[in-house]
Write a protein that holds these residues in place. Structure first.
Motif, PDB file in Angstrom:
ATOM      1  N   ARG A   1      15.976  -6.044  -6.238  1.00  0.00           N
ATOM      2  CA  ARG A   1      14.967  -6.962  -5.708  1.00  0.00           C
ATOM      3  C   ARG A   1      14.009  -6.186  -4.828  1.00  0.00           C
ATOM      4  O   ARG A   1      14.425  -5.527  -3.880  1.00  0.00           O
ATOM      5  N   LEU A   2      12.741  -6.251  -5.149  1.00  0.00           N
ATOM      6  CA  LEU A   2      11.703  -5.564  -4.390  1.00  0.00           C
ATOM      7  C   LEU A   2      11.026  -6.540  -3.441  1.00  0.00           C
ATOM      8  O   LEU A   2      10.529  -7.596  -3.870  1.00  0.00           O
ATOM      9  N   PHE A   3      11.040  -6.188  -2.167  1.00  0.00           N
ATOM     10  CA  PHE A   3      10.318  -6.941  -1.143  1.00  0.00           C
ATOM     11  C   PHE A   3       9.101  -6.128  -0.726  1.00  0.00           C
ATOM     12  O   PHE A   3       9.206  -4.921  -0.519  1.00  0.00           O
ATOM     13  N   VAL A   4       7.953  -6.794  -0.576  1.00  0.00           N
ATOM     14  CA  VAL A   4       6.736  -6.120  -0.145  1.00  0.00           C
ATOM     15  C   VAL A   4       6.240  -6.794   1.134  1.00  0.00           C
ATOM     16  O   VAL A   4       5.949  -7.996   1.140  1.00  0.00           O
ATOM     17  N   LYS A   5       6.175  -6.011   2.194  1.00  0.00           N
ATOM     18  CA  LYS A   5       5.761  -6.537   3.495  1.00  0.00           C
ATOM     19  C   LYS A   5       4.273  -6.323   3.699  1.00  0.00           C
ATOM     20  O   LYS A   5       3.733  -5.283   3.344  1.00  0.00           O
ATOM     21  N   ALA A   6       3.648  -7.316   4.306  1.00  0.00           N
ATOM     22  CA  ALA A   6       2.209  -7.208   4.578  1.00  0.00           C
ATOM     23  C   ALA A   6       1.933  -6.219   5.708  1.00  0.00           C
ATOM     24  O   ALA A   6       2.796  -5.987   6.561  1.00  0.00           O
TER      25      ALA A   6
ATOM     26  N   SER B   1       1.192   2.539  -5.158  1.00  0.00           N
ATOM     27  CA  SER B   1       0.789   1.660  -4.069  1.00  0.00           C
ATOM     28  C   SER B   1       1.229   0.226  -4.363  1.00  0.00           C
ATOM     29  O   SER B   1       0.773  -0.384  -5.323  1.00  0.00           O
ATOM     30  N   ALA B   2       2.102  -0.287  -3.517  1.00  0.00           N
ATOM     31  CA  ALA B   2       2.650  -1.625  -3.764  1.00  0.00           C
ATOM     32  C   ALA B   2       1.660  -2.717  -3.386  1.00  0.00           C
ATOM     33  O   ALA B   2       0.922  -2.604  -2.389  1.00  0.00           O
ATOM     34  N   HIS B   3       1.677  -3.787  -4.184  1.00  0.00           N
ATOM     35  CA  HIS B   3       0.920  -4.992  -3.884  1.00  0.00           C
ATOM     36  C   HIS B   3       1.897  -6.116  -3.571  1.00  0.00           C
ATOM     37  O   HIS B   3       3.044  -6.100  -4.023  1.00  0.00           O
ATOM     38  N   MET B   4       1.405  -7.099  -2.841  1.00  0.00           N
ATOM     39  CA  MET B   4       2.261  -8.246  -2.533  1.00  0.00           C
ATOM     40  C   MET B   4       2.785  -8.903  -3.812  1.00  0.00           C
ATOM     41  O   MET B   4       3.924  -9.369  -3.866  1.00  0.00           O
ATOM     42  N   SER B   5       1.966  -8.899  -4.847  1.00  0.00           N
ATOM     43  CA  SER B   5       2.347  -9.546  -6.105  1.00  0.00           C
ATOM     44  C   SER B   5       3.457  -8.798  -6.855  1.00  0.00           C
ATOM     45  O   SER B   5       3.981  -9.317  -7.841  1.00  0.00           O
ATOM     46  N   ASP B   6       3.808  -7.604  -6.384  1.00  0.00           N
ATOM     47  CA  ASP B   6       4.895  -6.854  -7.028  1.00  0.00           C
ATOM     48  C   ASP B   6       6.277  -7.338  -6.596  1.00  0.00           C
ATOM     49  O   ASP B   6       7.291  -6.922  -7.171  1.00  0.00           O
ATOM     50  N   ALA B   7       6.333  -8.168  -5.577  1.00  0.00           N
ATOM     51  CA  ALA B   7       7.623  -8.681  -5.110  1.00  0.00           C
ATOM     52  C   ALA B   7       8.292  -9.465  -6.227  1.00  0.00           C
ATOM     53  O   ALA B   7       7.752 -10.462  -6.719  1.00  0.00           O
ATOM     54  N   ALA B   8       9.470  -9.007  -6.641  1.00  0.00           N
ATOM     55  CA  ALA B   8      10.158  -9.599  -7.795  1.00  0.00           C
ATOM     56  C   ALA B   8      11.498  -8.892  -7.975  1.00  0.00           C
ATOM     57  O   ALA B   8      11.852  -7.999  -7.200  1.00  0.00           O
ATOM     58  N   GLU B   9      12.222  -9.290  -9.027  1.00  0.00           N
ATOM     59  CA  GLU B   9      13.464  -8.618  -9.416  1.00  0.00           C
ATOM     60  C   GLU B   9      13.139  -7.720 -10.601  1.00  0.00           C
ATOM     61  O   GLU B   9      12.449  -8.129 -11.545  1.00  0.00           O
ATOM     62  N   TYR B  10      13.646  -6.487 -10.553  1.00  0.00           N
ATOM     63  CA  TYR B  10      13.377  -5.513 -11.601  1.00  0.00           C
ATOM     64  C   TYR B  10      14.693  -5.095 -12.248  1.00  0.00           C
ATOM     65  O   TYR B  10      15.680  -4.813 -11.561  1.00  0.00           O
ATOM     66  N   PHE B  11      14.674  -5.050 -13.583  1.00  0.00           N
ATOM     67  CA  PHE B  11      15.872  -4.716 -14.344  1.00  0.00           C
ATOM     68  C   PHE B  11      15.625  -3.497 -15.220  1.00  0.00           C
ATOM     69  O   PHE B  11      14.641  -3.439 -15.958  1.00  0.00           O
ATOM     70  N   CYS B  12      16.545  -2.553 -15.133  1.00  0.00           N
ATOM     71  CA  CYS B  12      16.558  -1.403 -16.023  1.00  0.00           C
ATOM     72  C   CYS B  12      17.478  -1.750 -17.192  1.00  0.00           C
ATOM     73  O   CYS B  12      18.555  -2.330 -16.991  1.00  0.00           O
ATOM     74  N   VAL B  13      17.044  -1.413 -18.408  1.00  0.00           N
ATOM     75  CA  VAL B  13      17.767  -1.837 -19.601  1.00  0.00           C
ATOM     76  C   VAL B  13      17.934  -0.650 -20.537  1.00  0.00           C
ATOM     77  O   VAL B  13      16.995   0.118 -20.739  1.00  0.00           O
TER      78      VAL B  13
ATOM     79  N   GLY C   1       0.786  -1.228   0.000  1.00  0.00           N
ATOM     80  CA  GLY C   1       0.000   0.000   0.000  1.00  0.00           C
ATOM     81  C   GLY C   1       0.814   1.272   0.000  1.00  0.00           C
ATOM     82  O   GLY C   1       0.261   2.363  -0.169  1.00  0.00           O
ATOM     83  N   THR C   2       2.125   1.184   0.166  1.00  0.00           N
ATOM     84  CA  THR C   2       3.004   2.362   0.140  1.00  0.00           C
ATOM     85  C   THR C   2       3.662   2.493  -1.223  1.00  0.00           C
ATOM     86  O   THR C   2       3.723   1.528  -1.990  1.00  0.00           O
ATOM     87  N   PRO C   3       4.195   3.702  -1.538  1.00  0.00           N
ATOM     88  CA  PRO C   3       4.791   3.898  -2.871  1.00  0.00           C
ATOM     89  C   PRO C   3       6.083   3.109  -3.070  1.00  0.00           C
ATOM     90  O   PRO C   3       6.808   2.813  -2.124  1.00  0.00           O
ATOM     91  N   VAL C   4       6.324   2.826  -4.347  1.00  0.00           N
ATOM     92  CA  VAL C   4       7.547   2.134  -4.748  1.00  0.00           C
ATOM     93  C   VAL C   4       8.400   3.070  -5.598  1.00  0.00           C
ATOM     94  O   VAL C   4       7.878   3.773  -6.471  1.00  0.00           O
ATOM     95  N   LEU C   5       9.707   3.101  -5.328  1.00  0.00           N
ATOM     96  CA  LEU C   5      10.651   3.857  -6.142  1.00  0.00           C
ATOM     97  C   LEU C   5      11.876   2.976  -6.376  1.00  0.00           C
ATOM     98  O   LEU C   5      12.578   2.617  -5.435  1.00  0.00           O
ATOM     99  N   LEU C   6      12.124   2.620  -7.622  1.00  0.00           N
ATOM    100  CA  LEU C   6      13.323   1.876  -7.997  1.00  0.00           C
ATOM    101  C   LEU C   6      14.136   2.779  -8.918  1.00  0.00           C
ATOM    102  O   LEU C   6      13.650   3.216  -9.951  1.00  0.00           O
ATOM    103  N   ARG C   7      15.406   3.012  -8.534  1.00  0.00           N
ATOM    104  CA  ARG C   7      16.194   4.029  -9.226  1.00  0.00           C
ATOM    105  C   ARG C   7      17.129   3.441 -10.269  1.00  0.00           C
ATOM    106  O   ARG C   7      17.744   2.389 -10.047  1.00  0.00           O
ATOM    107  N   CYS C   8      17.237   4.171 -11.382  1.00  0.00           N
ATOM    108  CA  CYS C   8      18.088   3.736 -12.483  1.00  0.00           C
ATOM    109  C   CYS C   8      18.745   4.950 -13.119  1.00  0.00           C
ATOM    110  O   CYS C   8      18.070   5.916 -13.480  1.00  0.00           O
ATOM    111  N   ASN C   9      20.061   4.918 -13.258  1.00  0.00           N
ATOM    112  CA  ASN C   9      20.809   5.915 -14.013  1.00  0.00           C
ATOM    113  C   ASN C   9      21.497   5.242 -15.192  1.00  0.00           C
ATOM    114  O   ASN C   9      21.898   4.076 -15.094  1.00  0.00           O
ATOM    115  N   TYR C  10      21.658   5.956 -16.264  1.00  0.00           N
ATOM    116  CA  TYR C  10      22.240   5.371 -17.458  1.00  0.00           C
ATOM    117  C   TYR C  10      23.253   6.349 -18.054  1.00  0.00           C
ATOM    118  O   TYR C  10      23.269   7.531 -17.741  1.00  0.00           O
TER     119      TYR C  10
END
Lengths: 115, 113
Positions: B108-113, B80-92, B16-25
């Motif tokens: 790697r994104l972890f989502v806590k209940a 808003s994060a969901h439990m199903s968003d837990a995964a590895e994310y790759f910037c390409v 339920g909280t925001p997600v921010l995954l950072r990527c610089n190129y």
């Protein structure tokens, strides 16, 4: 539409043995990619084909790795002889055409363990 | 030469909280940028892509990313994060006019209940 097919899904071999992986891309996709993904790392591009020609193989260890796409459709990646550090997941991907902006569709991968 | 840096190897958020995954190129040309997601024991799936059109890109599952040329960044967000968003994310990154595709190391994104 069928996705990218890869086989086998898992393979365990001893060092110095050889191994081959097969990939069948989505029908009509001109570009095919092979990646190596070591545990905990992002995929690394090994080789890229456009139809049956090689576009980029700058990161392919050519002393032991080889790949072919003879008829511009399916492809085989071979390792001979294998080393312990080759343990990884080998991913195949395809896209309708090469260049930028084109989504790559990935297969499930082949997990290789070298003992 | 092009490169991709994902600034966090792990991110943990509450559901339920925001997600921010950072990527610089870095890229010598006008790049195309992508975010892919990899769920455990599943193949890589495209979330979204930037190809020199609108700088704010919307993807699947409520994710979006903003291309900021001045900051050479392409951060991935979700309100808003969901439990199903837990995964590895790759910037390409893929360079315009070329054929080189480079993946970041992943977050790697972890989502806590």
């Amino acid at each position: 539409e069928a996705g990218v097919a890869q086989s086998p899904r898992y393979k365990i071999i001893e060092k110095r043995q050889s191994v081959a992986f097969w990939c069948n891309p989505i029908s009509g996709h001109a570009t095919l990619y092979w990646y190596q993904q070591i545990l905990g790392q992002g995929p690394k591009l090994l080789i890229q084909f456009q139809n049956n020609g090689v576009v980029d193989d700058s990161q392919l260890p050519k002393d032991r790795f080889s790949a072919e796409r003879l008829k511009g459709v399916d492809s085989t990646l071979k390792i001979q002889p294998a080393k312990l550090e080759d343990s990884a997941v080998y991913l195949c991907a395809s896209s309708p055409m090469g260049g930028t902006g084109n989504e790559q569709y990935f297969g499930p991968g082949t997990r290789l363990t070298v003992t | 030469a092009q490169s991709v840096t994902q600034l966090d190897s792990h991110v943990s958020v509450s559901e339920g909280t925001p997600v921010l995954l950072r990527c610089n190129y870095s890229s010598s040309y006008s790049p195309s940028l992508f975010w892919y997601v990899q769920h455990p024991n599943k193949g890589l799936q495209l979330l979204l892509k930037y190809t020199s059109a609108a700088t704010l890109v919307k993807g699947i599952n409520g994710f979006e990313a903003e291309f900021k040329k001045s900051e050479t960044s392409f951060h991935l967000t979700k309100p808003s994060a969901h439990m199903s968003d837990a995964a590895e994310y790759f910037c390409v990154v893929s360079e315009d006019g070329g054929f080189k595709t480079i993946f970041g190391a992943g977050t790697r994104l972890f989502v806590k209940a």
